[in-house]
Scaffold this motif. Structure first.
Motif, PDB file in Angstrom:
ATOM      1  N   PRO A  33       0.812  -1.223   0.000  1.00 41.68           N
ATOM      2  CA  PRO A  33       0.000   0.000   0.000  1.00 41.68           C
ATOM      3  C   PRO A  33       0.849   1.280   0.000  1.00 41.68           C
ATOM      4  CG  PRO A  33      -0.948  -1.588   1.517  1.00 41.68           C
ATOM      5  CD  PRO A  33       0.385  -2.142   1.076  1.00 41.68           C
ATOM      6  N   ALA A 101      -5.701   2.911  -4.466  1.00 43.85           N
ATOM      7  CA  ALA A 101      -5.274   2.703  -3.083  1.00 43.85           C
ATOM      8  C   ALA A 101      -6.232   1.764  -2.364  1.00 43.85           C
ATOM      9  CB  ALA A 101      -5.194   4.041  -2.351  1.00 43.85           C
ATOM     10  N   THR A 104      -5.955  -1.777  -3.761  1.00 44.18           N
ATOM     11  CA  THR A 104      -4.710  -2.411  -3.311  1.00 44.18           C
ATOM     12  C   THR A 104      -4.838  -2.896  -1.874  1.00 44.18           C
ATOM     13  OG1 THR A 104      -3.356  -1.078  -4.815  1.00 44.18           O
ATOM     14  CG2 THR A 104      -2.227  -2.072  -2.946  1.00 44.18           C
ATOM     15  N   ARG A 105      -5.462  -2.097  -1.022  1.00 38.08           N
ATOM     16  CA  ARG A 105      -5.651  -2.537   0.371  1.00 38.08           C
ATOM     17  C   ARG A 105      -6.479  -3.817   0.420  1.00 38.08           C
ATOM     18  NH1 ARG A 105      -6.111   2.938   1.426  1.00 38.08           N
ATOM     19  NH2 ARG A 105      -8.391   2.842   1.406  1.00 38.08           N
ATOM     20  N   CYS A 108      -4.363  -6.744  -0.778  1.00 41.96           N
ATOM     21  CA  CYS A 108      -3.406  -7.159   0.258  1.00 41.96           C
ATOM     22  C   CYS A 108      -4.087  -8.006   1.323  1.00 41.96           C
ATOM     23  CB  CYS A 108      -2.760  -5.935   0.892  1.00 41.96           C
ATOM     24  SG  CYS A 108      -1.572  -5.105  -0.192  1.00 41.96           S
TER      25      CYS A 108
END
Length: 134
Positions: A33, A101, A104-105, A108
């Motif tokens: 991140p 963003a 992506t979080r 993950c």
């Protein structure tokens, strides 16, 4: 070419390589991140490295282990395919207008959970197949 060795030592090395790549991928899920748009590429690279290590691991198994463990290995193969689907989901989220963003979080989080579960299964299967034992 030359077949890779299928000795207990080679199996332990190959198993250790899978463990290392799992650790690298899990580390990447914590740092990605911070890399903005580059985070996706980092995760993809680490996932590819894990798949390569796992394929090397399978090549270290004896024919008897491959036969006895066929169902377990098929489930591990399928598990990696499922983990890989998370990357497709990320792309779809971006196409739907989600912020990089945020996507992506999510990626993950999914990778962290699914890879940890996959690795638990991998370790159980290694014990069942007596990987690294004479």
């Amino acid at each position: 070419g030359m077949d890779p060795p299928r000795t207990p030592g080679a199996q332990r090395n190959a198993q250790g390589e899978v463990q290392s790549q799992v650790n690298w991928l899990l580390n990447a899920t914590r740092t990605a991140p911070n890399y903005g748009a580059g985070g996706y590429g980092l995760l993809m690279q680490q996932f590819d490295m894990l798949c390569g290590a796992y394929n090397g691991f399978k090549q270290s198994l004896t024919p008897r282990q491959l036969d006895y463990g066929a169902n377990d290995l098929a489930e591990l193969d399928g598990g990696l395919d499922n983990i890989g689907e998370a990357f497709n989901n990320y792309q779809e989220q971006l196409a739907d207008g989600r912020s990089g963003a945020s996507a992506t979080r999510d990626l993950c989080s999914v990778l962290r959970q699914s890879t940890s579960l996959w690795f638990q299964e991998f370790k159980r299967d290694c014990n069942r197949l007596r990987v690294g034992f004479p």
